[in-house]
Design a protein around this motif. Sequence first.
Motif, PDB file in Angstrom:
ATOM      1  N   ILE A  49      14.055  28.831  72.431  1.00  0.00           N
ATOM      2  CA  ILE A  49      13.101  29.520  73.305  1.00  0.00           C
ATOM      3  C   ILE A  49      13.844  30.170  74.466  1.00  0.00           C
ATOM      4  O   ILE A  49      13.592  31.327  74.819  1.00  0.00           O
ATOM      5  N   GLY A  50      14.789  29.453  75.046  1.00  0.00           N
ATOM      6  CA  GLY A  50      15.562  29.995  76.157  1.00  0.00           C
ATOM      7  C   GLY A  50      16.388  31.200  75.749  1.00  0.00           C
ATOM      8  O   GLY A  50      16.420  32.213  76.460  1.00  0.00           O
ATOM      9  N   ILE A  51      17.048  31.121  74.602  1.00  0.00           N
ATOM     10  CA  ILE A  51      17.854  32.246  74.111  1.00  0.00           C
ATOM     11  C   ILE A  51      16.966  33.456  73.816  1.00  0.00           C
ATOM     12  O   ILE A  51      17.317  34.592  74.135  1.00  0.00           O
ATOM     13  N   THR A  52      15.800  33.211  73.234  1.00  0.00           N
ATOM     14  CA  THR A  52      14.880  34.306  72.915  1.00  0.00           C
ATOM     15  C   THR A  52      14.402  35.010  74.184  1.00  0.00           C
ATOM     16  O   THR A  52      14.407  36.244  74.261  1.00  0.00           O
ATOM     17  N   VAL A  53      13.991  34.237  75.177  1.00  0.00           N
ATOM     18  CA  VAL A  53      13.508  34.836  76.425  1.00  0.00           C
ATOM     19  C   VAL A  53      14.643  35.552  77.148  1.00  0.00           C
ATOM     20  O   VAL A  53      14.449  36.635  77.703  1.00  0.00           O
ATOM     21  N   LEU A  75      12.757  24.985  81.591  1.00  0.00           N
ATOM     22  CA  LEU A  75      13.443  24.658  80.338  1.00  0.00           C
ATOM     23  C   LEU A  75      14.604  23.701  80.575  1.00  0.00           C
ATOM     24  O   LEU A  75      14.823  22.759  79.800  1.00  0.00           O
ATOM     25  N   TYR A  76      15.344  23.901  81.651  1.00  0.00           N
ATOM     26  CA  TYR A  76      16.448  22.997  81.983  1.00  0.00           C
ATOM     27  C   TYR A  76      15.925  21.590  82.267  1.00  0.00           C
ATOM     28  O   TYR A  76      16.504  20.600  81.813  1.00  0.00           O
ATOM     29  N   GLN A  77      14.819  21.506  82.994  1.00  0.00           N
ATOM     30  CA  GLN A  77      14.228  20.202  83.284  1.00  0.00           C
ATOM     31  C   GLN A  77      13.728  19.533  82.003  1.00  0.00           C
ATOM     32  O   GLN A  77      13.807  18.305  81.862  1.00  0.00           O
ATOM     33  N   ALA A  78      13.212  20.325  81.073  1.00  0.00           N
ATOM     34  CA  ALA A  78      12.769  19.766  79.791  1.00  0.00           C
ATOM     35  C   ALA A  78      13.961  19.200  79.017  1.00  0.00           C
ATOM     36  O   ALA A  78      13.856  18.126  78.407  1.00  0.00           O
ATOM     37  N   LEU A  79      15.091  19.898  79.054  1.00  0.00           N
ATOM     38  CA  LEU A  79      16.293  19.366  78.402  1.00  0.00           C
ATOM     39  C   LEU A  79      16.763  18.082  79.068  1.00  0.00           C
ATOM     40  O   LEU A  79      17.179  17.132  78.389  1.00  0.00           O
TER      41      LEU A  79
END
Length: 158
Positions: free
Chosen positions: A16-20, A64-68
Amino acid sequence: MERGTTLFLKVAVFLIGITVLALCVFLLPWLANYTAEMYPEFAYLQYPILIGLYITAIPFFIALYQALKLLNYIDNNNAFSELSVKALKYIKYCAVTISILYVIGIIFLISQNASQPGIAVIGFTIIFTSAVIAVFTAVLQKLLKNALDIKSENDLTV
């Protein structure tokens, strides 16, 4: 919890991060130029809209970083910790920030008489989704905090 589940979620968050990021770097500038050529009367809105979209990408990537980080805590059997509560708090703040920024953006577009129905639907969808994520993480944060309090009380009684 099995590592395969968290690995799948980590890969999903990464994709998701790479796509965005790819959308922000490649598609958005091209789309802004194309739209400015198609509708020259709204070409002056090209850069304010791009800036607004890039600003909303910042809290998105922080979330996203917090989710990781949260998934790493789960992998390390630290799911019930203050660190997890803190990660959920940051995700909640990021979701609220994204909702607020999109509300401001929609108000800006309406004030410029540039709001198209399709753009408004996308904006309202993002606002609603971010609000749902904020409420969901707030509930999870409260449940996790209550579980930590109960655990703390049980540790003190033993």
